[in-house]
Enzyme design. Structure first.
Site, PDB file in Angstrom:
ATOM      1  N   ASN A 283     187.173  11.410 -44.188  1.00 51.69           N
ATOM      2  CA  ASN A 283     187.383  12.356 -45.275  1.00 51.69           C
ATOM      3  C   ASN A 283     186.361  12.143 -46.397  1.00 51.69           C
ATOM      4  O   ASN A 283     185.944  11.011 -46.642  1.00 51.69           O
ATOM      5  CB  ASN A 283     188.782  12.088 -45.850  1.00 51.69           C
ATOM      6  CG  ASN A 283     189.584  13.341 -45.970  1.00 51.69           C
ATOM      7  OD1 ASN A 283     189.485  14.225 -45.145  1.00 51.69           O
ATOM      8  ND2 ASN A 283     190.370  13.411 -47.022  1.00 51.69           N
ATOM      9  N   ALA A 307     192.390   3.234 -46.185  1.00 45.04           N
ATOM     10  CA  ALA A 307     192.169   4.321 -45.213  1.00 45.04           C
ATOM     11  C   ALA A 307     190.761   4.277 -44.633  1.00 45.04           C
ATOM     12  O   ALA A 307     190.521   4.788 -43.536  1.00 45.04           O
ATOM     13  CB  ALA A 307     192.437   5.676 -45.869  1.00 45.04           C
ATOM     14  N   GLY A 311     188.988   4.699 -40.520  1.00 48.43           N
ATOM     15  CA  GLY A 311     188.122   5.852 -40.295  1.00 48.43           C
ATOM     16  C   GLY A 311     188.726   7.136 -40.831  1.00 48.43           C
ATOM     17  O   GLY A 311     188.333   8.232 -40.438  1.00 48.43           O
ATOM     18  N   LYS A 312     189.709   7.003 -41.746  1.00 49.95           N
ATOM     19  CA  LYS A 312     190.313   8.210 -42.324  1.00 49.95           C
ATOM     20  C   LYS A 312     189.492   8.703 -43.504  1.00 49.95           C
ATOM     21  O   LYS A 312     189.503   9.894 -43.833  1.00 49.95           O
ATOM     22  CB  LYS A 312     191.745   7.922 -42.789  1.00 49.95           C
ATOM     23  CG  LYS A 312     192.735   7.676 -41.659  1.00 49.95           C
ATOM     24  CD  LYS A 312     194.105   7.262 -42.204  1.00 49.95           C
ATOM     25  CE  LYS A 312     195.163   7.190 -41.102  1.00 49.95           C
ATOM     26  NZ  LYS A 312     196.450   6.671 -41.590  1.00 49.95           N
ATOM     27  N   VAL A 313     188.838   7.760 -44.181  1.00 51.71           N
ATOM     28  CA  VAL A 313     188.030   8.100 -45.350  1.00 51.71           C
ATOM     29  C   VAL A 313     186.629   7.548 -45.123  1.00 51.71           C
ATOM     30  O   VAL A 313     186.461   6.403 -44.689  1.00 51.71           O
ATOM     31  CB  VAL A 313     188.643   7.509 -46.649  1.00 51.71           C
ATOM     32  CG1 VAL A 313     187.698   7.628 -47.826  1.00 51.71           C
ATOM     33  CG2 VAL A 313     189.970   8.195 -46.970  1.00 51.71           C
TER      34      VAL A 313
END
Ligand SMILES: NC(=O)c1ccc[n+]([C@@H]2O[C@H](COP(=O)([O-])OP(=O)(O)OC[C@H]3O[C@@H](n4cnc5c(N)ncnc54)[C@H](O)[C@@H]3O)[C@@H](O)[C@H]2O)c1
Length: 372
Positions: A283, A307, A311-313
Site C-alpha cells: 500500500n 504491516a 508486504g501490506k505497506v
C-alpha cells in the site's frame, strides 16, 4: 409483526425517545475547521489527525497520484450519524470503495427507510429499556420496532429479488441491489443512506463477514424459510477487492476503528504477492483512526510499520502513513471537513462498481501468466 419484540406495545417509550433525532451530518469544508486543524492541532494525537488530513488531501487526493482509495468502517458509526460523512466522500469521488461491518450497513437502512434514532444517555436502566422495547447503542436509543421493520424490509427485498439475485454473489452485488431497491421504494433516500448513495455513485461496498449482522441474519432466514437462493460468496469479495487493488496506480486507505474490515482491505496486497504471485509492492498510503493499542498483538491496533513486514505497506512510504489515536466519531467529521474544503476536495468518480468483472478478468490473466 412476526416476532416478539422486547417490551410490549402498551409500554410508554416516550421518556427514552424524547432526545433529538440523529441525522446524518454532511461536511461542508468549513474554513474555520481547516484553520483549527492546520494551526491548532499541533501535538500528540491532534497533530496526528492534522497529519492524516494533509496526507489525504495533499497526497492521496492529488490528481497526478491517481490513488485508488478504500474506506474501512468498524464501530457503530452509522448509528452515531456518521453516514453523512461517508455519503459526502463517495459523492465527491474521494473514496472509491468501502469495506464495512454489516452492522453499519444494516443500521444505515433505518435512515433510508425513514425510521428515527434518538440522542440519549448511556446512564439508563437496561432492564427497563428491555421492558419498554427500547434498544440502546451506548447513548443512541430507538424502538425495537425499528429493527423488526427493517428486518421485514430486508426479507421482503430478498423474496422479491430472489430470481434476479439467486446464486452466489459478492457482497457488493447484494448491497448494490439493496441500494437500487431503496432508491426505487424511498425516492430521495440517497441523501440520507450510505447504501443507496453508493449504488447511485457506483461505489462498491463490501462486508468482511457477511453472516455477522442483521442483513446476514435475514439472508439466512430467507434460505431456511423460503428456500431462497441468495448466497454471499466470500471468494468473490476477496478476488474483487484484490483486483481493485491490483488495478490501482497507487493505493491508499482510511481505516475507521479496525476490526475485520481493516484486515479485509490490507490483505489485498498479500493476496497478490503471497497467493497469486503478483508483486504489487504494498500500500502507498495508510491512515487509521483507532482507540486500539499495538501492545495486545491484535490486528486492529497493528501499526503501518508492522504491516510493512507483511508486504501490506510499501516499506518506502512510512512517512505517508499515520495512526491517530482518537474516537472516530470525533476524528472522522473533522477529517472530512478538511478534505471537502481542500483544493482537491472533488475527483472524478472511478465507478468501480461497474468495472469489477473486467478487473477480476485482469487479475486472472496476470495470475495465470505468473503460474506458468
Ligand atoms: N445486528 C447487527 O446488525 C449488529 C449490531 C452490532 C454489531 N454487529 C456486528 O458485530 C461485529 C462487531 O462490530 P463493531 O463495529 O462493534 O466492531 P468491533 O467491536 O470489532 O470494533 C472494531 C474496532 O474498531 C474500534 N472502534 C470501535 N468504535 C470506535 C470508535 N468510536 N473510535 C475508534 N475506534 C473504534 C474497536 O476498538 C475495534 O478494534 C461486526 O461484525 C458487526 O457487523 C451486528
Amino acid at each position: 409483526m412476526p416476532h416478539r419484540a422486547p417490551g410490549s406495545p402498551h409500554h410508554d417509550q416516550t421518556s427514552y425517545l424524547s432526545g433529538r433525532q440523529i441525522r446524518y451530518y454532511r461536511p461542508t469544508g468549513s474554513p474555520d475547521v481547516r484553520r483549527l486543524i492546520d494551526d491548532g492541532f499541533q501535538a500528540f494525537n491532534a497533530a496526528r489527525l492534522s497529519e492524516a488530513c494533509h496526507i489525504f488531501s495533499e497526497k492521496m487526493l492529488r490528481p497526478e497520484h491517481d490513488t485508488t482509495i478504500g474506506l474501512t468502517v468498524a464501530g457503530a458509526l452509522t448509528p452515531a450519524g456518521l453516514g453523512g460523512c461517508m455519503i459526502e466522500l463517495m459523492e465527491r469521488g474521494l473514496v472509491d470503495f468501502v469495506i464495512s461491518t454489516g452492522a453499519n450497513l444494516y443500521h444505515d437502512l433505518h435512515y433510508a427507510l425513514n425510521f428515527t434514532l434518538h440522542r440519549g444517555t448511556p446512564f439508563l436502566d437496561d432492564r427497563d429499556l428491555y421492558e419498554k422495547g427500547v434498544i440502546r447503542i451506548y447513548d443512541v436509543l430507538f424502538p425495537a420496532d425499528v429493527l423488526l421493520e427493517t428486518d421485514s424490509y430486508i426479507r421482503d427485498f430478498l423474496a422479491r429479488k430472489d430470481r434476479d439475485l439467486g446464486g452466489p454473489l459478492s457482497s457488493a452485488d447484494l448491497h448494490y441491489a439493496l441500494g437500487l431497491d431503496l432508491i426505487e421504494k424511498c425516492p430521495g433516500c440517497e441523501e440520507h443512506s450510505v447504501v443507496a448513495r453508493a449504488a447511485a455513485c457506483g461505489v462498491p461496498i463490501y462486508t468482511s463477514s457477511p453472516g455477522d449482522s442483521s442483513i446476514g441474519m435475514n439472508v439466512a432466514y430467507h434460505e431456511l424459510m423460503n428456500g431462497g437462493r441468495v448466497v454471499i460468496d466470500p471468494n468473490r469479495d476477496v478476488n474483487e477487492v484484490c483486483a481493485i487493488i491490483l488495478a490501482g496506480k497507487k493505493n491508499g486507505c482510511v481505516i475507521l476503528g479496525g476490526g475485520s474490515p481493516k484486515n479485509f482491505y490490507l490483505q489485498g496486497q498479500p493476496t497478490l504477492w503471497e497467493v497469486y504471485g503478483i508483486p504489487k509492492g504494498g500500500n502507498d498510503y495508510f491512515i487509521q483512526f483507532t482507540t486500539d493499542q499495538v501492545v495486545w498483538g491484535g490486528l486492529s491496533g497493528a501499526t503501518p510499520s508492522e504491516a510493512v513486514s507483511w508486504g501490506k505497506v510499501n516499506p518506502g512510504v512510512l512517512p505517508d502513513t499515520v495512526v491517530s489515536y482518537c474516537d472516530s466519531t470525533i476524528a472522522f467529521p473533522l477529517f472530512c471537513e478538511y478534505a471537502v474544503g481542500s483544493p482537491n476536495g472533488r475527483r472524478p468518480r472511478r465507478g468501480l462498481l461497474h468495472q469489477r468483472a473486467g478487473l477480476v478478468a485482469d487479475l486472472l490473466r496476470q495470475a495465470k501468466a505468473r503460474a506458468r
